[in-house]
Scaffold this active site. Structure first.
Site, mmCIF file in Angstrom:
data_model
loop_
_atom_site.group_PDB
_atom_site.id
_atom_site.type_symbol
_atom_site.label_atom_id
_atom_site.label_comp_id
_atom_site.label_asym_id
_atom_site.label_seq_id
_atom_site.Cartn_x
_atom_site.Cartn_y
_atom_site.Cartn_z
ATOM 1 N N ASP A 7 0.870 -1.181 0.000
ATOM 2 C CA ASP A 7 0.000 0.000 0.000
ATOM 3 C C ASP A 7 0.907 1.231 0.000
ATOM 4 O O ASP A 7 2.133 1.125 -0.171
ATOM 5 C CB ASP A 7 -1.000 -0.040 1.166
ATOM 6 C CG ASP A 7 -0.364 0.261 2.519
ATOM 7 O OD1 ASP A 7 0.891 0.352 2.602
ATOM 8 O OD2 ASP A 7 -1.111 0.412 3.504
ATOM 9 N N CYS A 64 3.203 -3.022 3.933
ATOM 10 C CA CYS A 64 2.365 -1.866 4.263
ATOM 11 C C CYS A 64 3.130 -1.062 5.315
ATOM 12 O O CYS A 64 4.336 -1.273 5.503
ATOM 13 C CB CYS A 64 0.959 -2.266 4.689
ATOM 14 S SG CYS A 64 0.815 -3.157 6.253
ATOM 15 N N THR A 66 3.063 -1.030 8.621
ATOM 16 C CA THR A 66 3.576 -1.887 9.693
ATOM 17 C C THR A 66 3.846 -3.306 9.219
ATOM 18 O O THR A 66 4.522 -4.065 9.911
ATOM 19 C CB THR A 66 2.530 -1.995 10.818
ATOM 20 O OG1 THR A 66 1.329 -2.520 10.239
ATOM 21 C CG2 THR A 66 2.264 -0.645 11.459
ATOM 22 N N HIS A 97 10.884 -23.538 9.317
ATOM 23 C CA HIS A 97 9.895 -24.189 10.185
ATOM 24 C C HIS A 97 8.473 -24.121 9.622
ATOM 25 O O HIS A 97 7.712 -25.065 9.766
ATOM 26 C CB HIS A 97 9.874 -23.537 11.569
ATOM 27 C CG HIS A 97 11.131 -23.766 12.365
ATOM 28 N ND1 HIS A 97 11.134 -23.829 13.738
ATOM 29 C CD2 HIS A 97 12.420 -23.950 11.974
ATOM 30 C CE1 HIS A 97 12.371 -24.036 14.163
ATOM 31 N NE2 HIS A 97 13.170 -24.102 13.101
ATOM 32 N N HIS A 133 7.787 -30.383 11.340
ATOM 33 C CA HIS A 133 7.336 -29.107 10.761
ATOM 34 C C HIS A 133 6.237 -29.343 9.727
ATOM 35 O O HIS A 133 5.282 -28.567 9.642
ATOM 36 C CB HIS A 133 8.525 -28.351 10.169
ATOM 37 C CG HIS A 133 9.499 -27.891 11.198
ATOM 38 N ND1 HIS A 133 9.106 -27.271 12.366
ATOM 39 C CD2 HIS A 133 10.848 -27.982 11.266
ATOM 40 C CE1 HIS A 133 10.163 -26.981 13.097
ATOM 41 N NE2 HIS A 133 11.233 -27.416 12.466
HETATM 42 C C1 RB5 Z 1 -1.862 2.950 6.381
HETATM 43 O O1 RB5 Z 1 -1.840 4.207 6.970
HETATM 44 C C2 RB5 Z 1 -1.535 1.887 7.411
HETATM 45 O O2 RB5 Z 1 -2.611 1.713 8.259
HETATM 46 C C3 RB5 Z 1 -1.160 0.585 6.729
HETATM 47 O O3 RB5 Z 1 -0.086 0.803 5.872
HETATM 48 C C4 RB5 Z 1 -0.739 -0.557 7.615
HETATM 49 O O4 RB5 Z 1 0.247 -0.163 8.537
HETATM 50 C C5 RB5 Z 1 -1.823 -1.311 8.231
HETATM 51 O O5 RB5 Z 1 -1.616 -2.297 8.971
#
Ligand code: RB5
Length: 142
Positions: A7, A64, A66, A97, A133
């Site tokens: 994203d 993304c 996080t 694993h 595994h």
């Molecule tokens: C976008 O702002 C953010 O929420 C997305 O990139 C991600 O971190 C969601 O888990």
């Protein structure tokens, strides 16, 4: 073939991953997003997850902000084992694993240097094929 998806929060790091893949002669298919404009991460997580689950691509890389939301979305697709990694130990262990087939990272969490080492580790570490595994992976699918 490696499926790529991100994203807006992962867009910049994904450009570095693409450079790395090209320099190292990996084939990839980029499912987007293709700019920094705000988008919804589940769409890209699921596109890559389906490409891997359907066998169109062998592995996937998702980014993304996080790495959390996009990995949660990908893991809804049967047959997908998406692993969120912020270190090389986890990237190696999840291949050995869990036979993880998608690597997820946070573009706002890891720096480029570490991220590319994580990618390298993920793409070059084979599954252990250990009986215990294999058994545990089958238990995930039940
Ligand atoms: C976008 O702002 C953010 O929420 C997305 O990139 C991600 O971190 C969601 O888990």
């Amino acid at each position: 073939m490696i499926a790529l998806g991100c994203d807006h929060g992962g867009y910049e790091l994904m450009q570095e991953v693409i450079k790395y893949l090209e320099e190292n002669h990996y084939e990839y298919k980029n499912f987007g997003t293709y700019s920094k404009d705000s988008v919804d991460y589940p769409e890209y997580g699921k596109k890559v997850a389906h490409a891997v689950a359907d066998g169109e691509c062998d592995k996937g890389i998702l980014i993304c902000g996080t790495g959390i939301g996009i990995s949660i979305a990908a893991n809804k697709v049967k047959g997908v084992r998406a692993a969120l990694c912020s270190d090389c130990f986890s990237a190696q262990a999840t291949r050995e694993h869990n036979d993880a087939n998608i690597l997820a990272m946070g573009g706002r969490v890891v720096g480029t240097g570490l991220a590319l080492k994580i990618v390298e580790t993920f793409l070059t570490t084979p599954f252990s094929n250990d009986e215990r595994h294999i058994r545990r992976i089958h238990l995930i699918e039940e």
